[in-house]
Write an enzyme that holds these catalytic residues in place. Structure first.
Site, PDB file in Angstrom:
ATOM      1  N   SER A   1       0.834  -1.196   0.000  1.00 48.71           N
ATOM      2  CA  SER A   1       0.000   0.000   0.000  1.00 48.71           C
ATOM      3  C   SER A   1       0.874   1.255   0.000  1.00 48.71           C
ATOM      4  O   SER A   1       1.714   1.401  -0.895  1.00 48.71           O
ATOM      5  CB  SER A   1      -0.962  -0.054   1.193  1.00 48.71           C
ATOM      6  OG  SER A   1      -2.024   0.850   1.036  1.00 48.71           O
TER       7      SER A   1
ATOM      8  N   ASP B   1      -9.566  -6.097  -4.024  1.00 45.37           N
ATOM      9  CA  ASP B   1      -9.176  -4.959  -3.196  1.00 45.37           C
ATOM     10  C   ASP B   1     -10.129  -3.794  -3.415  1.00 45.37           C
ATOM     11  O   ASP B   1     -10.274  -3.304  -4.546  1.00 45.37           O
ATOM     12  CB  ASP B   1      -7.742  -4.555  -3.554  1.00 45.37           C
ATOM     13  CG  ASP B   1      -7.109  -3.607  -2.548  1.00 45.37           C
ATOM     14  OD1 ASP B   1      -7.849  -2.957  -1.784  1.00 45.37           O
ATOM     15  OD2 ASP B   1      -5.871  -3.519  -2.542  1.00 45.37           O
TER      16      ASP B   1
ATOM     17  N   HIS C   1      -7.566  -6.102   0.397  1.00 48.65           N
ATOM     18  CA  HIS C   1      -6.364  -5.288   0.583  1.00 48.65           C
ATOM     19  C   HIS C   1      -5.406  -5.888   1.606  1.00 48.65           C
ATOM     20  O   HIS C   1      -4.189  -5.771   1.462  1.00 48.65           O
ATOM     21  CB  HIS C   1      -6.781  -3.878   1.022  1.00 48.65           C
ATOM     22  CG  HIS C   1      -5.686  -2.862   1.001  1.00 48.65           C
ATOM     23  ND1 HIS C   1      -5.140  -2.376  -0.171  1.00 48.65           N
ATOM     24  CD2 HIS C   1      -5.024  -2.227   2.013  1.00 48.65           C
ATOM     25  CE1 HIS C   1      -4.203  -1.494   0.106  1.00 48.65           C
ATOM     26  NE2 HIS C   1      -4.106  -1.390   1.426  1.00 48.65           N
TER      27      HIS C   1
END
Length: 260
Positions: A94, A212, A239
């Site tokens: 991320s 995600d 995610h």
């Protein structure tokens, strides 16, 4: 826990294992231990695993100025040169993937292999701004609502439905706001590494997460297209794949790092 000073930040990191360096970078909110603590053992037999708390999370402290990708990359470089001399493997998830990519572009001599999980190239996207703008506003007004939204967005429905009510409550209770959460979310909104991606020369694996809802898989596909010679893999997960598909993620990353 050892510390290295970078500008106005005292950056804390942990070390596990032995061998060439492997630095693992967390994303927004969760620090290094919460993000990677359950998987470092999967790499420690072949790597010295280094897990820093980037500014805004964990035990790292700084002066409170706005965060930049370059500033966080400088923290990664300082940790690498202190804890794991020589070229390192670099894994980021991320926001950590954004920082990892920038680090590899700016310091090609430092990064041997690069793994980018659920990363993105820029915030010039309506959905991205809507999502992280909502995060920003909820984090400012009601962290419990922010945390519950994160669970709904971060995990697939089946994974969440399999939890007990007690299990879900325990996860939410353990999720306390990072000291620099607001600054990290502002960086999520503003980060733009499009000009850096073509400069990455390290062998690179981009991992997209097909379910995600925070960083849609198309954002990872954009990264893959922009990084010369990069490999690509997809995992059927939300995610938080490192929790939802732990064994698959460790196996995929380990295979890439150890076969290079």
């Amino acid at each position: 826990m050892p510390t290295v000073t970078v500008a106005d930040a005292d950056v804390h990191y942990a070390l596990t294992g032995s061998g060439p360096g492997l630095i693992m970078l967390h994303g927004t909110q969760a620090g290094a231990e919460a993000s990677w603590g359950h998987v470092v053992g999967g790499f420690a037999d072949r790597r010295t695993v280094v897990t820093p708390d980037l500014s805004g999370s964990g035990r790292t402290t700084d002066g409170g100025a706005p965060l930049t990708v370059e500033g966080l990359a400088d923290q990664v470089v300082a940790v690498a040169r202190t804890a794991a001399p020589g070229p390192v493997d670099l894994v980021g998830a991320s926001l950590g993937a954004v920082v990892a990519a920038a680090t590899a572009a700016h310091h090609p001599d430092l990064v041997r292999s690069l793994v980018l999980i659920a990363g993105w190239a820029h915030g010039d996207d309506v959905r991205h701004r809507l999502n992280f703008g909502l995060w920003r506003d909820l984090a400012r007004t009601d962290f419990d609502l922010f945390s519950r939204l994160g669970m709904l967005q971060g995990f697939t429905p089946g994974y969440l439905s399999a939890l007990s009510d007690e299990g879900l409550s325990a996860v939410l209770a353990a999720n306390q706001p990072a000291p620099g959460l607001a600054r990290q979310i502002e960086l999520d909104l503003q980060a733009d590494i499009r000009d850096l991606l073509p400069k990455i020369s390290a062998r690179t694996l981009v991992i997209g997460l097909t379910r995600d809802q925070i960083v849609p898989v198309e954002r990872s596909q954009e990264l893959r297209a922009a990084i010369p010679g990069s490999a690509y893999a997809e995992v059927d997960s939300g995610h938080f794949a490192i929790f939802e598909k732990t064994a698959e993620m460790v196996g995929l990353i380990r295979s890439f790092l150890l076969t290079g």
